[in-house]
Write a protein that holds these residues in place. Structure first.
Motif, PDB file in Angstrom:
ATOM      1  N   PHE A  56      15.814  38.537  15.763  1.00 31.02           N
ATOM      2  CA  PHE A  56      16.029  39.383  16.943  1.00 31.02           C
ATOM      3  C   PHE A  56      16.871  40.573  16.502  1.00 31.02           C
ATOM      4  O   PHE A  56      18.088  40.470  16.343  1.00 31.02           O
ATOM      5  CB  PHE A  56      16.690  38.579  18.059  1.00 31.02           C
ATOM      6  N   ALA A  57      16.180  41.712  16.295  1.00 33.35           N
ATOM      7  CA  ALA A  57      16.808  42.879  15.681  1.00 33.35           C
ATOM      8  C   ALA A  57      17.343  43.881  16.688  1.00 33.35           C
ATOM      9  O   ALA A  57      17.863  44.931  16.279  1.00 33.35           O
ATOM     10  CB  ALA A  57      15.806  43.571  14.751  1.00 33.35           C
ATOM     11  N   ALA A  58      17.200  43.593  18.001  1.00 36.32           N
ATOM     12  CA  ALA A  58      17.660  44.529  19.038  1.00 36.32           C
ATOM     13  C   ALA A  58      17.120  45.929  18.738  1.00 36.32           C
ATOM     14  O   ALA A  58      15.921  46.087  18.556  1.00 36.32           O
ATOM     15  CB  ALA A  58      19.176  44.502  19.153  1.00 36.32           C
ATOM     16  N   ASP A  59      17.998  46.933  18.641  1.00 32.07           N
ATOM     17  CA  ASP A  59      17.572  48.310  18.358  1.00 32.07           C
ATOM     18  C   ASP A  59      18.113  48.798  17.013  1.00 32.07           C
ATOM     19  O   ASP A  59      18.304  49.997  16.806  1.00 32.07           O
ATOM     20  CB  ASP A  59      18.042  49.257  19.465  1.00 32.07           C
ATOM     21  N   ALA A  60      18.381  47.861  16.105  1.00 36.17           N
ATOM     22  CA  ALA A  60      18.960  48.209  14.806  1.00 36.17           C
ATOM     23  C   ALA A  60      18.121  49.255  14.088  1.00 36.17           C
ATOM     24  O   ALA A  60      16.893  49.164  14.057  1.00 36.17           O
ATOM     25  CB  ALA A  60      19.090  46.961  13.942  1.00 36.17           C
ATOM     26  N   GLN A  61      18.787  50.237  13.509  1.00 34.19           N
ATOM     27  CA  GLN A  61      18.092  51.303  12.809  1.00 34.19           C
ATOM     28  C   GLN A  61      18.402  51.243  11.322  1.00 34.19           C
ATOM     29  O   GLN A  61      18.897  50.229  10.839  1.00 34.19           O
ATOM     30  CB  GLN A  61      18.413  52.633  13.481  1.00 34.19           C
ATOM     31  N   VAL A  62      18.077  52.279  10.577  1.00 33.55           N
ATOM     32  CA  VAL A  62      17.964  52.171   9.125  1.00 33.55           C
ATOM     33  C   VAL A  62      19.195  51.585   8.456  1.00 33.55           C
ATOM     34  O   VAL A  62      19.101  50.639   7.662  1.00 33.55           O
ATOM     35  CB  VAL A  62      17.621  53.546   8.514  1.00 33.55           C
ATOM     36  N   GLY A  63      20.379  52.136   8.736  1.00 34.63           N
ATOM     37  CA  GLY A  63      21.570  51.657   8.057  1.00 34.63           C
ATOM     38  C   GLY A  63      21.873  50.199   8.330  1.00 34.63           C
ATOM     39  O   GLY A  63      22.342  49.468   7.445  1.00 34.63           O
ATOM     40  N   ASN A  64      21.631  49.760   9.567  1.00 30.32           N
ATOM     41  CA  ASN A  64      21.826  48.358   9.921  1.00 30.32           C
ATOM     42  C   ASN A  64      20.906  47.476   9.073  1.00 30.32           C
ATOM     43  O   ASN A  64      21.348  46.511   8.440  1.00 30.32           O
ATOM     44  CB  ASN A  64      21.543  48.189  11.420  1.00 30.32           C
TER      45      ASN A  64
ATOM     46  N   LYS B 172      29.753  54.225   7.143  1.00 28.11           N
ATOM     47  CA  LYS B 172      28.701  54.992   6.486  1.00 28.11           C
ATOM     48  C   LYS B 172      27.329  54.431   6.821  1.00 28.11           C
ATOM     49  O   LYS B 172      26.394  55.177   7.137  1.00 28.11           O
ATOM     50  CB  LYS B 172      28.908  54.997   4.974  1.00 28.11           C
ATOM     51  N   MET B 173      27.180  53.109   6.800  1.00 23.71           N
ATOM     52  CA  MET B 173      25.891  52.494   7.107  1.00 23.71           C
ATOM     53  C   MET B 173      25.552  52.637   8.590  1.00 23.71           C
ATOM     54  O   MET B 173      24.385  52.812   8.957  1.00 23.71           O
ATOM     55  CB  MET B 173      25.886  51.023   6.704  1.00 23.71           C
ATOM     56  N   LEU B 174      26.558  52.583   9.452  1.00 22.58           N
ATOM     57  CA  LEU B 174      26.304  52.768  10.877  1.00 22.58           C
ATOM     58  C   LEU B 174      25.748  54.158  11.163  1.00 22.58           C
ATOM     59  O   LEU B 174      24.917  54.339  12.053  1.00 22.58           O
ATOM     60  CB  LEU B 174      27.586  52.569  11.679  1.00 22.58           C
ATOM     61  N   ARG B 175      26.214  55.136  10.403  1.00 26.08           N
ATOM     62  CA  ARG B 175      25.802  56.512  10.647  1.00 26.08           C
ATOM     63  C   ARG B 175      24.473  56.860   9.979  1.00 26.08           C
ATOM     64  O   ARG B 175      23.963  57.958  10.191  1.00 26.08           O
ATOM     65  CB  ARG B 175      26.900  57.473  10.179  1.00 26.08           C
ATOM     66  N   LYS B 176      23.932  55.938   9.214  1.00 23.94           N
ATOM     67  CA  LYS B 176      22.610  56.190   8.639  1.00 23.94           C
ATOM     68  C   LYS B 176      21.563  55.745   9.653  1.00 23.94           C
ATOM     69  O   LYS B 176      21.245  54.562   9.780  1.00 23.94           O
ATOM     70  CB  LYS B 176      22.413  55.450   7.311  1.00 23.94           C
ATOM     71  N   ILE B 177      21.037  56.710  10.368  1.00 28.22           N
ATOM     72  CA  ILE B 177      20.164  56.422  11.499  1.00 28.22           C
ATOM     73  C   ILE B 177      18.697  56.487  11.102  1.00 28.22           C
ATOM     74  O   ILE B 177      17.921  55.561  11.339  1.00 28.22           O
ATOM     75  CB  ILE B 177      20.432  57.420  12.651  1.00 28.22           C
ATOM     76  N   ASN B 178      18.305  57.593  10.490  1.00 29.42           N
ATOM     77  CA  ASN B 178      16.903  57.842  10.186  1.00 29.42           C
ATOM     78  C   ASN B 178      16.578  57.599   8.725  1.00 29.42           C
ATOM     79  O   ASN B 178      17.474  57.622   7.868  1.00 29.42           O
ATOM     80  CB  ASN B 178      16.539  59.289  10.543  1.00 29.42           C
ATOM     81  N   PRO B 179      15.312  57.386   8.422  1.00 29.59           N
ATOM     82  CA  PRO B 179      14.912  57.284   7.015  1.00 29.59           C
ATOM     83  C   PRO B 179      15.152  58.604   6.302  1.00 29.59           C
ATOM     84  O   PRO B 179      15.053  59.674   6.899  1.00 29.59           O
ATOM     85  CB  PRO B 179      13.417  56.948   7.090  1.00 29.59           C
TER      86      PRO B 179
END
Length: 476
Positions: free
Chosen positions: A355-363, A237-244
């Motif tokens: 070092f956050a790489a390309d982590a997005q919202v859910g990450n 579920k958190m992986l699929r949370k991409i955008n705010p």
């Protein structure tokens, strides 16, 4: 410029405020019992173009003068001029600096702009000896969630290849450009892929470590620094949370509704069983053929007059059924970003290099649930964020890769932000808001104007930053 940089490197490169023994120096002093050193960490950000490559140098506590070397990613986006030459220069520099040996190699996620150098500069990469290889759990072939995600990804890539071919046949140039640009992140346009790059990384060790946020922090022998794994979350579920979300503006810039689940809304036309085409295939005539074939004058007479292609292209429906391909490609791209391996390096005194790489919202949101027991005390993900002094800005400064209230605004001790971005290339790729102006302004305010971008010279006031045509380097 290069000669000046070498002279600066020869001198002690510790930041001024640390050399003078100011309050900043006292607050970040090494812990008791640690051998004296003129630095606690050096971070080199390479300037190869729009892509990530970092070399971190950590002093040893065992008397050795050779630093502990950490390499994170090595890639550049497709479309970069002469990429093999520049990536060989980068890897050759790493080989030279490290004496041909890196203690730890971290590959954060399967995107071309983070991995391409491992195939483009393979001849140079082969010269590099590697102690350990760390990958995210999402690359572990024995993990059940990994198997599910990889299967979905394979189906999606096959569908997108088919969709791209059909867009090309339909003459949908805009759609082809958009879809091709996204598929480039997987290296598909040049034959060699991100999977090939990861194979070269895995070949450096007999047994890679597949990292989970639940793993205890690691303190390699002979150094006084700890490595924490913050992400990716082992939570679908958190992986699929991409955008705010629209209701909670977690990031800078516009709030967007989250994407639907990975394969949802992607256009049933890209599935194996296609039932939603506007016409059955046996009744279709390809657009280019209908436009040019002399025996099909009927179409030109009844459908294309007095159509002006420059103004009436919107009336065409021949590629409308493929509109879901771009949605699917964006979801695939973003989900891969959200599987980024996120590393926090704790220096003596408690300061953090993030070092956050390309982590997005859910990450990002998942880090608040992380906790570890260290020396009898509980350390949380929020504790680490509060103590960040260097932030490798997520996803080249995009709108959904740096949290606001629960991210940047919590970094009370931030000194330096590094953005591996080339805005000119981003514009060519139609990513005109990379980096996001609002985010860059916030970084400048929070980091006191020590914001380093690979596409711009260093700030004139920063004598503690070594600037070379190939890299920036800062010392703590």
């Amino acid at each position: 410029m290069a000669r000046t940089a070498k002279k600066k490197m020869a001198r002690k490169s510790t930041p001024k405020q640390l050399r003078r023994g100011t309050p900043a120096a006292r607050s970040t002093a090494v812990g008791a019992g640690t051998p004296a050193s003129d630095y606690r960490a050096k971070v080199r950000m390479y300037r190869q173009g729009l892509g990530d490559c970092f070399l971190i140098m950590l002093p040893r506590t065992d008397g050795s003068k050779r630093p502990f070397y950490v390499m994170i990613d090595c890639g550049v986006v497709l479309g970069t001029p002469d990429p093999s030459t520049i990536m060989n220069q980068v890897v050759d520099n790493i080989v030279e600096v490290t004496g041909g040996e890196v203690d730890l190699l971290i590959a954060t996620h399967e995107h071309w702009d983070h991995l391409s150098g491992f195939v483009q500069a393979k001849q140079s990469f082969d010269k590099l000896k590697v102690g350990q290889v760390w990958l995210a759990w999402s690359e572990n072939p024995d993990d059940e969630l990994t198997k599910k995600l990889k299967k979905e990804k394979g189906l999606a890539l096959n569908a997108l290849r088919m969709g791209l071919s059909r867009m090309q046949m339909a003459g949908d140039q805009d759609g082809v450009a958009q879809l091709s640009g996204i598929l480039e992140f997987f290296g598909l346009a040049k034959g060699r892929t991100t999977a090939d790059a990861l194979s070269n990384v895995r070949a450096k060790t007999a047994k890679p470590r597949y990292c989970l946020p639940t793993d205890p922090p690691v303190q390699p022998a002979g150094i006084n620094a700890r490595f924490y794994v913050l992400g990716p979350p082992h939570d679908e579920k958190m992986l699929r949370k991409i955008n705010p979300s629209a209701s909670q503006k977690e990031t800078y810039g516009l709030a967007l509704d989250s994407f639907p689940l990975f394969m949802d809304g992607a256009g049933s036309a890209l599935r194996d069983a296609d039932t939603d085409r506007p016409f059955d295939q046996q009744y279709e005539i390809p657009f280019a053929y209908a436009q040019s074939a002399p025996e099909l004058d009927f179409f030109r007479e009844h459908y294309w007059q007095p159509i002006d292609p420059a103004t009436d292209a919107w009336r065409r429906i021949d590629s409308d059924w493929l509109s879901g391909a771009s949605d699917l490609a964006l979801q695939l791209d973003s989900l891969t970003n959200n599987t980024s391996l996120v590393i926090a390096i704790e220096l003596p005194g408690g300061d953090i290099l993030l070092f956050a790489a390309d982590a997005q919202v859910g990450n990002w949101l998942s880090w608040r649930d992380c906790s570890w027991m260290v020396d009898g005390k509980t350390v949380t993900g929020s504790d680490l964020i509060r103590n960040v002094i260097l932030y490798k800005v997520g996803h080249h400064g995009s709108h959904n890769a740096t949290l606001k209230t629960l991210g940047l605004e919590e970094m009370q001790r931030l000194q330096v932000a590094m953005i591996p971005v080339d805005h000119e290339m981003a514009v060519k790729k139609r990513w005109g808001k990379m980096p996001l102006d609002e985010l860059v302004a916030a970084l400048n305010e929070r980091a006191k104007d020590v914001v380093l971008r690979i596409d711009q010279p260093k700030p004139k006031t920063q004598a503690n930053v070594i600037e070379d045509r190939l890299f920036f380097e800062i010392t703590f």
